[in-house]
Write an enzyme that holds these catalytic residues in place. Structure first.
Site, short mmCIF file in Angstrom:
data_model
loop_
_atom_site.label_atom_id
_atom_site.label_comp_id
_atom_site.label_asym_id
_atom_site.label_seq_id
_atom_site.Cartn_x
_atom_site.Cartn_y
_atom_site.Cartn_z
N CYS A 2 0.82 -1.13 -0.05
CA CYS A 2 0.03 0.05 0.22
C CYS A 2 0.75 1.31 0.16
O CYS A 2 2.04 1.15 -0.07
CB CYS A 2 -1.03 -0.05 1.22
N ARG A 33 1.76 1.06 -6.07
CA ARG A 33 1.90 0.26 -5.05
C ARG A 33 0.68 -0.37 -4.47
O ARG A 33 0.61 -1.40 -3.49
CB ARG A 33 2.43 1.04 -4.00
N TRP A 88 -4.23 -1.55 -1.05
CA TRP A 88 -4.07 -2.95 -1.57
C TRP A 88 -4.43 -3.88 -0.64
O TRP A 88 -3.86 -4.03 0.37
CB TRP A 88 -2.81 -3.32 -2.03
N ASN A 115 0.38 0.55 6.41
CA ASN A 115 0.77 -0.56 5.59
C ASN A 115 1.24 -1.62 6.63
O ASN A 115 1.85 -1.48 7.64
CB ASN A 115 2.09 0.02 4.88
N GLY A 116 1.13 -2.94 6.05
CA GLY A 116 1.63 -3.95 6.57
C GLY A 116 0.49 -4.80 7.25
O GLY A 116 -0.66 -4.42 6.97
N GLU A 570 10.48 -16.65 -17.04
CA GLU A 570 10.26 -14.96 -16.80
C GLU A 570 9.21 -14.62 -17.76
O GLU A 570 8.32 -13.91 -17.54
CB GLU A 570 11.51 -14.27 -16.88
N LYS A 574 5.76 -12.83 -16.91
CA LYS A 574 5.23 -11.67 -17.66
C LYS A 574 3.94 -11.72 -18.19
O LYS A 574 2.95 -10.92 -18.13
CB LYS A 574 6.12 -11.15 -18.67
N GLU A 577 0.92 -12.29 -15.69
CA GLU A 577 0.53 -11.34 -14.57
C GLU A 577 -0.07 -10.00 -15.37
O GLU A 577 -0.89 -9.30 -15.00
CB GLU A 577 1.67 -10.83 -13.81
N HIS A 593 8.49 -35.86 -20.86
CA HIS A 593 7.98 -36.41 -19.58
C HIS A 593 6.47 -35.81 -19.25
O HIS A 593 6.39 -36.27 -18.12
CB HIS A 593 9.16 -36.14 -18.48
N LYS A 696 3.12 -3.49 -6.61
CA LYS A 696 4.29 -3.38 -7.14
C LYS A 696 5.24 -4.15 -5.91
O LYS A 696 6.28 -4.83 -6.20
CB LYS A 696 4.92 -1.92 -7.25
#
Ligand code: UD1
Ligand code: F6R
Length: 701
Positions: A2, A33, A88, A115-116, A570, A574, A577, A593, A696
């Site tokens: 946040c 964020r 968030w 935040n947290g 990677e 990308k 998300e 396999h 973020k």
């Protein structure tokens, strides 16, 4: 995760409209964020009253809400403290009552942005409910606001009116978990408290007159005896709960840190900007002070005081005021539509900046200022553990082989959460390397603390200067990629990759046997920025691919092996998300396999077929795909005859990238995938810089 923003003006006259605009603009810079709800708290029209505006959604929704409420924007304040938050959700879904600021009561005696996560909030909530408090939200934050009020009232009942920071010390004693928080109160007009534990906070200072100080003293209680009798944790010792402080006289030393007075001692007009992120402060001032865990910053009367409840041996007794190197332009989109696109296109510069002043291409040598004196210790290590999350983890995977080859030290690569879950054995002669763009990721930070406790030497590879990981590690390398704002990590990946390769090169600079290999890599690195520029020219071709072949597809398989396995993982991350399309990175050697069962003429596949020692094996894996009517798109080197011939004979397309040294090829190969994820998302009208459910900087476990 946040974002927190606070603005205090002292002897600098501002209208309420100015204050609102400053808070709202601060939030806009933090929106990346966390962005499911926002809010601000400022002074009301009546004395000792508070106005709270909050709204679900992005900052634009809050602006509309404030406009609709029609506050009198013309009222002026000579001194004022406002606080703001963009959220968030962790505790409680995004709904109005869960937005911050959270208040202690309907009169908003104490108002908090946080935040947290407060891990003991259920116990605290129950305790406060038992004492008659009525909760309005599902958040853990609300119990902090109510705790402030409860302790304040209890103190008053005992005839003691605590200082704001003394009260805060009492509150913090009751809290378990992590926090970065701001508190304002009608009982302490024009004052604000900023405190942190495990969640970043910094304070920007702006004054028309030149600042005379470059540090602020930390203030401690004078002696242990004189320390105020602070309430013991109520949730652990019911009998001792919520005692007021004993003394009616502040036992805390008011000391040297009247930092912002002018030389003649006269009050100095000053503004303070408190934030979880430098990006929202840089517009106003570049002079900032980073708070440490457990610091309680108390801003009032144009002064900034930093208190701690106890003096730890070896801990610094000052907080220095640093100058941010960040430029405002770095956090603006410029001519790009999204930060992600801007950051992808910045990579020729950001990769160059990672190497700037560190590689001597003439003499084929590498000098990392932050590691140099530690190299002898690191070379003696019995094992090197790389620890990270998400994209940062992929940069470790991408460089693991070259690290082992050059350093001849066994390297293990760990996802921070799994590393902790397994309670992995760590020893004093281990070197633990923490890779993080933000330098604040909670899992990585916890793994760092875990390794420190076990005596390992810790190294950070971090973008965000001044972040927790960069400060807590013994040594490290700043990747110098510049602020990364887009939620999807792009330029940080390529810069982390290069920083890790430079680290491996530094470790091997005493080995004659590695001379040729080192020279080859260093000369390869020299060309990378220009080669990235060339790959970026591919954008129109990729855009077309996303509009045609990949349009409306449900899933995309990425195949790679050796150095390119990390590129496959990677690339898939990308795509997932940003474009919400399912995508999986598969080790090409594992195809037979199980995964081969998925392959048919419909499933889109992108395979990494650039040249390295594993090339024949990759060709054979791709032949297995084409034999099952698969129609892979191959990322290959320019003018590669093998792929040209295959493209002529089968259903296979190519995307050509320049050739570089095997261990650096991933730096070029990832760019088409970054662009693919970007254009897949844009074509679906997804707000690329704000993908759903993501933020973020993940500062919660
Ligand atoms: C430093 C300066 C840079 C200057 C250069 C040349 C900083 C941040 N960098 O860069 O502005 O141009 O000298 O003199 O002031 N560190 C950690 N953990 C981390 C990252 C870094 O402990 O995760 C430590 C390093 O060990 C070092 C310091 O932070 O002591 C700065 O690191 P870095 O910026 O990489 O060092 P230089 O490249 O020397
Ligand atoms: C993906 C992404 C995340 C981060 C991860 C670690 O694009 O951004 O996977 O890489 O959350 O974050 P840092 O590097 O800040 O520790």
């Amino acid at each position: 995760m946040c974002g927190i923003f606070g603005y205090c003006n002292y002897l600098v006259e501002k209208s309420r409209g100015d204050v609102i605009d400053t808070l709202v603009e601060g939030l806009q810079r933090l929106e990346y964020r966390g962005y499911d709800s926002t809010g601000i708290a400022i002074d009301g029209d009546e004395p000792d009253s508070t106005l709270i505006y909050k709204q679900i959604g992005k900052v634009a929704a809050l602006e509309k809400e404030i406009e609709a409420e029609k506050p009198n924007r013309d009222v002026t304040f000579v001194s004022h403290c406002g606080i703001a938050h963009t959220r968030w959700a962790t505790h409680g879904e995004p709904k109005w009552s869960n937005c911050h600021p959270q208040r202690s009561d309907t009169a908003s005696d104490f108002v908090i942005v946080h935040n947290g996560i407060i891990t003991n909030f259920r116990e605290l909530k129950q305790l406060l409910i038992n004492k008659g408090y009525k909760f309005e939200s599902d958040t853990d934050t609300e119990c902090i606001a109510k705790l402030f009020k409860h302790l304040y009232d209890t103190n008053l009942k005992h005839g003691n009116e605590p200082d704001f920071h003394e009260l805060t010390m009492q509150v913090l004693l009751e809290l378990d978990g992590s926090y970065g928080l701001l508190c304002r109160s009608v009982h302490y007009p024009n004052e604000v408290i900023a405190t942190r534990k495990g969640s970043p906070l910094l304070i920007g200072v702006k004054s028309e007159r030149k600042l005379k100080v470059d540090f602020v003293d930390v203030e401690f209680p004078d002696t242990d005896e004189a320390q105020p009798e602070i309430p013991l944790n109520s949730t652990r010792g019911e009998a001792r709960n919520f005692l007021p402080i004993a003394s009616n006289e502040s036992a805390l030393r008011r000391s040297q840190s009247r930092a912002f007075l002018s030389e003649d001692g006269a009050p100095n007009p000053v503004e303070f900007f408190v934030s979880s992120d430098a990006a929202s402060v840089v517009k106003h001032t570049k002079k900032v002070l980073f708070l440490e865990d457990d610091d309680i910053a108390h801003i009032y009367d144009g002064e900034l005081h930093i208190h701690r409840s106890r003096r730890e041996i070896g801990a610094s007794a000052t907080r220095s005021i640093q100058t941010l190197e960040m430029e405002l332009a770095q956090i603006m989109k410029g001519s790009y539509k999204h930060f992600m696109q801007k950051e992808i296109f910045e990579q020729p510069d950001s990769t160059f900046n990672t190497m700037r002043g560190r590689i001597d291409f003439e003499n084929n040598s590498v000098m990392l200022g932050g590691l140099n004196s530690w190299l002898p210790v690191i070379r003696r290590a019995r094992r090197l553990i790389m620890i990270a999350c998400g994209t940062s983890y992929h940069s470790c995977l991408a460089t693991r082989a070259i690290f082992e080859e050059l350093s001849e030290i066994p390297v293990s690569v760990e996802l921070a959460s799994d590393f902790l879950d397994r309670k992995t054995p760590v020893f004093r002669d281990d070197i633990a390397v923490f890779v993080s763009q933000s330098g604040e990721t909670a899992d990585t930070m916890l793994a760092l603390k875990y390794c420190l406790e076990r005596g390992a030497l810790t190294v950070g590879i971090v973008n965000n200067v001044g972040s927790s990981i960069s400060r807590v590690t013994h040594c490290g390398v700043h990747i110098n990629a510049g602020p990364e704002i887009g939620v999807a990590s792009t330029k940080a990946y390529t810069s982390q990759y290069i920083a890790l390769v430079m680290f491996a090169l530094s470790l091997s600079d005493d080995r004659v046997s590695k001379l040729d290999r080192r020279r080859e890599i260093i000369q390869g690195l020299k060309k990378i920025p220009e080669q990235i520029r060339k790959v970026l020219l591919m954008e129109p071709r990729i855009k077309e691919l996303c509009e045609k072949e990949l349009k409306d597809q449900k899933s995309l398989l990425l195949l790679g092996r050796g150095y390119q396995f990390a590129s496959a993982l990677e690339g898939a991350l990308k795509i997932k998300e940003i474009s919400y399309m399912h995508s999986e990175g598969v080790l090409a050697g594992e195809l037979k396999h199980g995964v081969l069962a998925l392959v048919d003429e419909n499933l889109p596949i992108i395979a990494f077929g650039t040249r390295d020692s594993l090339f024949p094996k990759v060709v054979s894996s791709i032949e297995q795909v084409t034999a099952r009517k698969g129609r892979p798109i191959i990322i290959c080197n320019e003018n590669d005859e093998v792929w040209a011939a295959k493209a002529a004979n089968s259903n296979l397309a190519t995307l050509e990238v320049p050739l570089t040294v095997d261990c650096l090829q991933g730096l070029l190969n990832i760019i088409p995938l970054q662009l693919t994820s970007y254009w897949l998302a844009v074509n679906k009208n997804i707000d690329v810089d704000f993908p759903r459910n993501l933020a973020k900087s993940v500062t919660v476990e």
